[in-house]
Write a protein that holds these residues in place. Structure first.
Motif, short mmCIF file in Angstrom:
data_model
loop_
_atom_site.label_atom_id
_atom_site.label_comp_id
_atom_site.label_asym_id
_atom_site.label_seq_id
_atom_site.Cartn_x
_atom_site.Cartn_y
_atom_site.Cartn_z
N PRO A 90 1.20 -1.46 -0.01
CA PRO A 90 0.08 0.20 -0.06
C PRO A 90 0.73 1.48 0.17
N VAL A 91 -0.15 2.65 -0.81
CA VAL A 91 1.20 3.86 -0.93
C VAL A 91 1.69 4.65 0.84
N ASN A 92 0.69 3.64 1.43
CA ASN A 92 0.25 4.63 2.93
C ASN A 92 1.65 3.21 3.19
N ILE A 93 2.49 2.41 3.56
CA ILE A 93 2.88 1.75 4.05
C ILE A 93 3.90 2.26 5.12
N PRO A 94 4.23 2.26 5.97
CA PRO A 94 5.75 2.62 6.88
C PRO A 94 7.39 2.73 6.33
N ASN A 122 10.14 -16.68 -6.78
CA ASN A 122 9.76 -15.24 -6.79
C ASN A 122 11.01 -14.41 -5.14
N PRO A 123 11.73 -13.32 -5.65
CA PRO A 123 11.96 -13.01 -4.52
C PRO A 123 11.20 -12.16 -3.82
N ALA A 124 10.26 -11.08 -4.85
CA ALA A 124 9.04 -9.84 -4.77
C ALA A 124 8.08 -10.47 -3.98
N LEU A 125 7.25 -11.77 -4.09
CA LEU A 125 6.49 -12.58 -3.51
C LEU A 125 7.31 -12.81 -2.34
N ALA A 126 7.95 -13.55 -2.22
CA ALA A 126 8.37 -13.89 -1.08
C ALA A 126 8.19 -13.47 0.14
N ALA A 127 8.88 -11.59 -0.29
CA ALA A 127 8.92 -10.24 0.88
C ALA A 127 7.52 -10.39 1.31
N ARG A 128 6.80 -10.19 0.11
CA ARG A 128 5.65 -9.96 0.17
C ARG A 128 4.82 -10.26 1.60
N VAL A 129 5.28 -11.40 0.98
CA VAL A 129 4.17 -12.84 2.38
C VAL A 129 4.83 -12.61 4.13
N PHE A 130 6.67 -13.05 3.55
CA PHE A 130 7.21 -12.66 5.09
C PHE A 130 6.53 -11.30 5.62
N LEU A 131 6.12 -10.16 4.84
CA LEU A 131 5.71 -9.14 5.39
C LEU A 131 4.90 -9.18 5.99
N PHE A 132 3.93 -10.17 5.75
CA PHE A 132 2.50 -10.13 6.56
C PHE A 132 2.61 -10.42 8.51
N SER A 133 4.35 -10.40 8.64
CA SER A 133 4.05 -10.54 10.04
C SER A 133 3.47 -8.52 10.24
N TRP A 134 3.47 -8.00 9.45
CA TRP A 134 3.22 -6.47 9.67
C TRP A 134 1.82 -6.57 8.78
N VAL A 136 -1.37 -5.63 9.96
CA VAL A 136 -2.10 -4.28 9.81
C VAL A 136 -1.47 -3.51 8.41
N HIS A 137 -0.57 -3.20 8.17
CA HIS A 137 0.39 -2.22 7.18
C HIS A 137 0.01 -2.61 6.22
N LEU A 138 -0.26 -3.73 5.66
CA LEU A 138 0.14 -4.60 4.76
C LEU A 138 -1.28 -5.07 3.97
N THR A 139 -2.35 -4.67 5.02
CA THR A 139 -3.78 -4.89 5.47
C THR A 139 -4.85 -3.15 5.25
N THR A 140 -4.53 -2.42 4.77
CA THR A 140 -4.71 -0.64 5.20
C THR A 140 -4.59 -0.23 4.03
N PHE A 141 -5.39 -0.05 3.13
CA PHE A 141 -5.64 0.55 1.56
C PHE A 141 -5.78 1.83 1.81
#
Length: 323
Positions: A90-94, A122-134, A136-141
């Motif tokens: 999301p564009v409003n991500i920290p 795929n590195p970018a997709l693996a990173a996105r899934v890893f970032l689901f540790s946070w 709230v930030h990834l699901t606020t659009f």
């Protein structure tokens, strides 16, 4: 008795393509979407992209230097990884999140396995899934603003995404035209469906990618959505499914990754079919409304088996395929 031969590491056949040129094509294809995102979401879209790309390139440079390996940032693969990661946020991500994601994508997923060509997902997709540790930030659009200046002096306004509406069994409030032009909530690189399609067509014309994975991926989602609509008319529901989330971005720009996709035409068709089936299944029955990232990563893990099953028989050999 067969003669023993010493075979060097791949690649064994060299064409005219170079990694730098292929990655440059991808960056060119994604640039219009980035520019539109900066118009829809404000200057922060460019800032998130710059932080993500810059971090990815820096981490690759520092890792290669630390390990006393040849510097590879000139092949632009790290830049592509950083931009694709930004497009999945999301564009409003920290701003610290794309930095962490770039580190995970470049160092953990790519370099620790040997660098470009050795990563199995795929590195970018693996990173996105890893970032689901946070999560709230990834699901606020943020809600896109057609006026560029709207976000210069105000915080982003959050909104539900079309996928959330489809998950709830209702058609999105946005029109199909708005979905096509990007005037709807979502990750910064997922909303501009028309420009993503144009970028994918550019890659097909250039020969950077082939048609099998995008066509089988999108076609599978289209057919299943048409046969099993959850809301509205079958055709309308199908179009919303195709234009929602990261489906077009994933089908043209991430599922087609040379390293993590099959090498044969039949294998690519099977790969795209699997991605489509998993995407629809996760969207309909999973706890998260989007399934593109997870479906591609799951299919990445099956590429070795797909290649083994679809490789042609060696000339002069019968029976089982030789690998």
């Amino acid at each position: 008795m067969d003669q023993m031969l010493t075979v060097s590491s791949s690649p064994h056949l060299h064409g005219g393509e170079r990694t730098h040129n292929l990655m440059l094509d991808v960056l060119v294809a994604l640039t219009p979407t980035l520019l539109l995102s900066s118009y829809l979401f404000g200057y922060r879209a460019l800032l998130v992209a710059a932080v993500s790309v810059g971090s990815a390139v820096l981490f690759e440079y520092l890792y290669r230097k630390l390990m006393k390996k040849e510097n590879t940032i000139a092949d632009l693969s790290a830049a592509v990884t950083g931009l694709l990661l930004a497009f999945n946020l999301p564009v409003n991500i920290p701003l610290w999140i794309p930095v962490v994601g770039s580190f995970f994508a470049v160092v953990v997923v790519k370099q620790l396995f040997g660098g470009l060509g050795c990563n199995f997902v795929n590195p970018a997709l693996a990173a996105r899934v890893f970032l689901f540790s946070w999560s709230v930030h990834l699901t606020t659009f943020a809600r896109p603003a057609l006026d560029f200046t709207q976000y210069l002096g105000a915080d982003a306004v959050t909104s539900a995404t079309p996928l959330a509406s489809l998950k709830a069994g209702a058609l999105p409030s946005e029109s199909l035209f708005s979905m096509l032009m990007g005037a709807r909530g979502g990750c910064m690189g997922e909303t501009a469906a028309l420009l993503l399609l144009a970028g994918g067509l550019f890659l097909l014309i250039r020969g950077t990618i082939t048609w099998q994975i995008p066509v089988s991926f999108l076609g599978t989602v289209a057919v299943l959505s048409l046969l099993f609509p959850a809301a509205g008319s079958p055709v309308e529901y199908m179009l919303y499914e195709l234009l929602s989330g990261g489906l077009i971005l994933g089908a043209f720009f991430m599922a087609t990754d040379y390293v993590t996709s099959p090498v044969t035409g039949k294998g690519k068709l099977l790969f795209g079919l699997g991605c489509g089936l998993l995407t629809v299944f996760i969207r309909r029955f999973g706890g998260y409304p989007e399934g593109v990232s997870f479906s591609i990563l799951i299919m990445n893990l099956l590429v070795w088996f797909i290649d083994k099953a679809t490789l042609p028989r060696r000339f002069g050999k019968g029976g089982k395929r030789s690998v």
